[in-house]
Design an enzyme around this catalytic site. Structure first.
Site, PDB file in Angstrom:
ATOM      1  N   HIS A 184     107.091  73.750  56.772  1.00  0.00           N
ATOM      2  CA  HIS A 184     106.432  72.892  55.791  1.00  0.00           C
ATOM      3  C   HIS A 184     107.340  72.631  54.605  1.00  0.00           C
ATOM      4  O   HIS A 184     107.453  71.507  54.120  1.00  0.00           O
ATOM      5  CB  HIS A 184     105.116  73.540  55.345  1.00  0.00           C
ATOM      6  CG  HIS A 184     104.146  72.569  54.766  1.00  0.00           C
ATOM      7  ND1 HIS A 184     103.916  72.464  53.422  1.00  0.00           N
ATOM      8  CD2 HIS A 184     103.379  71.619  55.352  1.00  0.00           C
ATOM      9  CE1 HIS A 184     103.023  71.501  53.210  1.00  0.00           C
ATOM     10  NE2 HIS A 184     102.684  70.969  54.367  1.00  0.00           N
ATOM     11  N   HIS A 205     104.199  63.650  53.967  1.00  0.00           N
ATOM     12  CA  HIS A 205     102.941  63.417  53.243  1.00  0.00           C
ATOM     13  C   HIS A 205     102.942  62.002  52.685  1.00  0.00           C
ATOM     14  O   HIS A 205     103.956  61.341  52.663  1.00  0.00           O
ATOM     15  CB  HIS A 205     102.791  64.419  52.094  1.00  0.00           C
ATOM     16  CG  HIS A 205     102.749  65.828  52.585  1.00  0.00           C
ATOM     17  ND1 HIS A 205     103.883  66.560  52.762  1.00  0.00           N
ATOM     18  CD2 HIS A 205     101.715  66.600  52.983  1.00  0.00           C
ATOM     19  CE1 HIS A 205     103.545  67.754  53.244  1.00  0.00           C
ATOM     20  NE2 HIS A 205     102.247  67.800  53.390  1.00  0.00           N
ATOM     21  N   HIS A 214     100.927  67.133  60.815  1.00  0.00           N
ATOM     22  CA  HIS A 214     100.205  68.396  60.678  1.00  0.00           C
ATOM     23  C   HIS A 214      99.488  68.789  61.966  1.00  0.00           C
ATOM     24  O   HIS A 214      99.311  69.971  62.242  1.00  0.00           O
ATOM     25  CB  HIS A 214      99.252  68.332  59.483  1.00  0.00           C
ATOM     26  CG  HIS A 214      99.985  68.300  58.170  1.00  0.00           C
ATOM     27  ND1 HIS A 214     100.450  67.125  57.608  1.00  0.00           N
ATOM     28  CD2 HIS A 214     100.381  69.299  57.334  1.00  0.00           C
ATOM     29  CE1 HIS A 214     101.083  67.422  56.470  1.00  0.00           C
ATOM     30  NE2 HIS A 214     101.055  68.724  56.281  1.00  0.00           N
ATOM     31  N   HIS A 333      91.777  67.090  50.579  1.00  0.00           N
ATOM     32  CA  HIS A 333      92.928  67.894  50.997  1.00  0.00           C
ATOM     33  C   HIS A 333      93.731  68.419  49.801  1.00  0.00           C
ATOM     34  O   HIS A 333      94.035  69.608  49.712  1.00  0.00           O
ATOM     35  CB  HIS A 333      93.815  67.060  51.940  1.00  0.00           C
ATOM     36  CG  HIS A 333      95.209  67.578  52.059  1.00  0.00           C
ATOM     37  ND1 HIS A 333      96.283  67.014  51.401  1.00  0.00           N
ATOM     38  CD2 HIS A 333      95.708  68.631  52.754  1.00  0.00           C
ATOM     39  CE1 HIS A 333      97.371  67.707  51.695  1.00  0.00           C
ATOM     40  NE2 HIS A 333      97.053  68.686  52.512  1.00  0.00           N
ATOM     41  N   HIS A 337      94.129  72.508  48.260  1.00  0.00           N
ATOM     42  CA  HIS A 337      95.423  73.145  47.989  1.00  0.00           C
ATOM     43  C   HIS A 337      95.472  73.715  46.576  1.00  0.00           C
ATOM     44  O   HIS A 337      95.858  74.862  46.366  1.00  0.00           O
ATOM     45  CB  HIS A 337      96.558  72.120  48.132  1.00  0.00           C
ATOM     46  CG  HIS A 337      97.108  72.001  49.518  1.00  0.00           C
ATOM     47  ND1 HIS A 337      98.058  72.850  50.010  1.00  0.00           N
ATOM     48  CD2 HIS A 337      96.861  71.112  50.508  1.00  0.00           C
ATOM     49  CE1 HIS A 337      98.378  72.494  51.262  1.00  0.00           C
ATOM     50  NE2 HIS A 337      97.660  71.439  51.583  1.00  0.00           N
ATOM     51  N   PHE A 354     103.729  72.392  48.018  1.00  0.00           N
ATOM     52  CA  PHE A 354     104.059  72.225  49.431  1.00  0.00           C
ATOM     53  C   PHE A 354     105.155  73.185  49.918  1.00  0.00           C
ATOM     54  O   PHE A 354     105.161  73.597  51.063  1.00  0.00           O
ATOM     55  CB  PHE A 354     104.465  70.782  49.740  1.00  0.00           C
ATOM     56  CG  PHE A 354     103.296  69.843  49.856  1.00  0.00           C
ATOM     57  CD1 PHE A 354     102.040  70.294  50.230  1.00  0.00           C
ATOM     58  CD2 PHE A 354     103.448  68.475  49.608  1.00  0.00           C
ATOM     59  CE1 PHE A 354     100.964  69.425  50.354  1.00  0.00           C
ATOM     60  CE2 PHE A 354     102.380  67.603  49.726  1.00  0.00           C
ATOM     61  CZ  PHE A 354     101.128  68.077  50.101  1.00  0.00           C
ATOM     62  N   HIS A 367      94.063  73.161  57.152  1.00  0.00           N
ATOM     63  CA  HIS A 367      94.515  71.987  57.897  1.00  0.00           C
ATOM     64  C   HIS A 367      93.796  71.816  59.231  1.00  0.00           C
ATOM     65  O   HIS A 367      93.766  70.719  59.777  1.00  0.00           O
ATOM     66  CB  HIS A 367      96.040  71.981  58.050  1.00  0.00           C
ATOM     67  CG  HIS A 367      96.673  71.234  56.909  1.00  0.00           C
ATOM     68  ND1 HIS A 367      96.852  69.865  56.933  1.00  0.00           N
ATOM     69  CD2 HIS A 367      97.074  71.655  55.692  1.00  0.00           C
ATOM     70  CE1 HIS A 367      97.362  69.477  55.770  1.00  0.00           C
ATOM     71  NE2 HIS A 367      97.515  70.547  55.008  1.00  0.00           N
TER      72      HIS A 367
HETATM   73 CU1  C2O Z   1     101.565  69.404  54.437  1.00  0.00          CU
HETATM   74 CU2  C2O Z   1      98.194  70.215  53.161  1.00  0.00          CU
HETATM   75  O1  C2O Z   1      99.969  69.879  53.477  1.00  0.00           O
END
Ligand code: C2O
Length: 593
Positions: A184, A205, A214, A333, A337, A354, A367
């Site tokens: 990642h 992203h 993902h 999303h 995070h 990230f 995810h």
């Molecule tokens: Cu690649 Cu939720 O991130």
């Protein structure tokens, strides 16, 4: 107003975490569950329609009633038949090419405590000169990914053991937990350049690559875990944050002795704190639940006028990063995070940045649900509710990534091979979708907003605009009254090293901006901190929000303009919006069934 979602919270009477493919229909209360058997069988969608204006609940069939799964697949067209489509299209194409591993460089992130860019040179995977084009293996048994709040002690034991073994693999084994986490970091914090494109980074992203990348990432992570415990049927759990029963950190991640635990999380948000999908900071659990369901409805259904509004914008070879994230990526999303990441760490580690997000085992569960939203959008949301879902552009379908598989073999995978989760051998446990009809109550604030409207400046007089405080302005409509229109926020310049979030309201006179469960809430722009390029951390992006349903729920009557309020949830600077305008919606209206 806190609107209780009670009628849709149904009793789950079958606690079996991992039912076999053939027994999936045993999930109780058929009127509350979406059930389906195999592809090509009839898909029977039913749900509870909730009228949360008057707190009454009625059980009604969704208007789509019985939908033939094959027709849905045809409707989705390009997705299931993607391979054929590619071969019949002229391959003009310049999709994003997979990275060249021996050119992998430093990744960077912003240290907010010390206010400086940090460089990390440990995110690159081992190099191998043997790359195999990955072929999806035949599916003998479907894996069912369970809702993380409903799993059995046996499941937790196995999952914990697998994760523990992954953490104990030799450090240079590409299947080692830190190596997996670093995938990642490398793909998201600027370690890879687009081959042959100078300094342009690869970024997975803020574009249409978000869901596909993902999905592949979890696919191999799951297969590695399965391999380590000798159980090829092992399926990752999903954090069911779209259902009130799943709106806390799942308990199995909270045991500090477990391999699933990560100390770098925000302690204030430990259970029973309700996950704040709007990142509003509201502490009233009922209000937050209602906000969350409204956000889900908005990001899955109400705010999207085209496939790219959901998936993210086009991103091809030679394009700069961050063309624009889809609704779920930007919204729920991003908030999850940041909500889990520890604000006392220099950069919101682990989930809040990230570069470090993959170091928390909870990432893969978060995810799981993000990926589940993609499957629901593809296969369950009827065409009367959402736009045409096809993306047939070969540049999308032929984009490729590199991963190490469960045998530590370097493989090359493509987007077109991941569009169908059943072909990949996994599905999701059927759980009630209480947001499916969670349309906000209609609101008639017209008169009031007109009074403040006279003092509100026209957008063109104040843009470009730095978004660091609440601001309200008028935007002219293309025609009077109700119409099919989009609100476009364009030339948004963002500092990609920072957390940024702005909520957009229309004709809202209210300054209590932590309540999102109202018709005036139009959508969100947000991003998790990362890094786009070693040369420059600024990126330009844009979003559009569908206003059609909002107009129906608001009293826009004969108005020539609307009043837009922007509410930032981040601190300080980092974001400038170049312009804002209303355009006619160019996409065809959703099919009426
Ligand atoms: Cu690649 Cu939720 O991130």
């Amino acid at each position: 107003m806190a609107l209780l979602p009670l009628p849709c919270i149904t009793k789950i009477t079958n606690p079996t975490p991992n039912p076999s493919h053939s027994t999936r229909r045993i999930f109780a209360k058929p009127s509350h569950f979406i059930t389906h058997a195999k592809r090509n069988n009839h898909l029977h969608i039913s749900c509870t329609s909730q009228n949360h204006n008057d707190n009454a609940s009625e059980n009604v069939e969704c208007s789509q009633g019985k939908v033939d799964r094959r027709n849905m697949l045809l409707g989705i067209g390009g997705l299931y038949g993607a391979t054929n489509l590619v071969s019949t299209h002229e391959a003009s194409a310049n999709p994003i090419q997979p990275p060249v591993l021996d050119k992998c460089g430093v990744a960077t992130y912003w240290n907010t405590t010390e206010k400086k860019v940090e460089k990390i040179d440990t995110c690159c995977p081992p190099i191998s000169d043997k790359i195999i084009d990955y072929k999806l293996p035949p599916v003998f048994g479907m894996k069912t990914r369970p809702s993380a709040h409903r799993v059995s002690p046996e499941y937790i034991f196995k999952y914990n053991m697998a994760t523990d073994r992954m953490k104990r693999l030799p450090k240079d084994d590409p299947r080692n937990f830190m190596q997996q986490a670093n995938i990642h970091c490398a793909y998201c914090n600027g370690a890879y350049d687009q081959p042959g494109q100078g300094n342009l980074d690869i970024q997975v992203h803020e574009s249409w690559l978000f869901f596909p990348f993902h999905r592949w990432y979890l696919y191999f992570y799951e297969r590695i875990l399965g391999k380590l415990i000798g159980d090829p049927t092992f399926a990752l759990p999903f954090w069911n944050w779209d259902n009130p029963k799943g709106m806390t950190i799942p308990p199995m991640y909270m045991d500090s002795r477990s391999a699933l635990y990560d100390p770098k999380r925000n302690k204030e948000n430990f259970p029973p704190a309700v996950v704040d999908l709007g990142y509003t900071g509201n502490k009233d659990p009922l209000q937050v639940v209602s906000n969350n369901l409204t956000i889900m409805y908005s990001e899955m259904i109400r705010g999207n006028s085209s496939a790219l509004d959901f998936m993210g914008k086009e991103y091809k070879e030679g394009s700069p990063v961050n063309p624009g994230a889809g609704a779920i990526e930007r919204g729920a999303h991003t908030s999850v995070h940041r909500w889990v990441g520890d604000p006392n760490q220099p950069s919101g580690e682990n989930l809040g940045n990230f570069y470090s997000a993959g170091r928390d085992p909870l990432f893969y569960c978060h995810h799981g649900n993000v990926d589940r939203m993609w499957t629901l959008w593809q296969y369950f949301l009827p065409s009367s509710k959402v736009p045409d879902k096809r993306i047939t552009d070969p540049d999308f379908l032929n984009t490729a990534f590199l991963f190490y598989d469960e045998n530590a073999q370097l493989v090359r995978v493509t987007v077109k091979d991941c569009l169908d989760n059943l072909r990949m051998g996994f599905d999701y446990e059927r759980i009630d979708l209480p947001w499916l009809d969670y349309r906000p109550p209609s609101q008639t604030a017209g008169a009031k907003i007109k009074r403040i409207g006279t003092n509100v400046p026209l957008a063109e007089t104040i843009f470009p605009l730095k978004v660091d405080k609440i601001v309200r302005f008028r935007v002219p409509k293309t025609v009077k009254g109700k119409a099919r229109e989009l609100l476009v926020l364009e030339n948004i310049t963002v500092d990609t090293t920072k957390f940024l979030k702005v909520d957009v309201f229309v004709n809202d006179e209210d300054d209590n901006v932590t309540e999102l469960d109202k018709a005036a809430y139009a959508g969100t722009y947000a991003q998790v901190p990362h890094k786009t390029s070693t040369a420059n951390s600024m990126a330009t992006t844009s979003i559009q929000l569908k206003l059609t349903d909002l107009y129906k729920d608001m009293d826009v009557a004969d108005d020539d303009d609307i009043v837009v309020t922007l509410v930032p949830r981040h601190q300080g600077e980092g974001m400038t919006i170049g312009g804002i305008k209303i355009i006619m919606d160019p996409s065809p209206p959703p099919a009426t069934t």
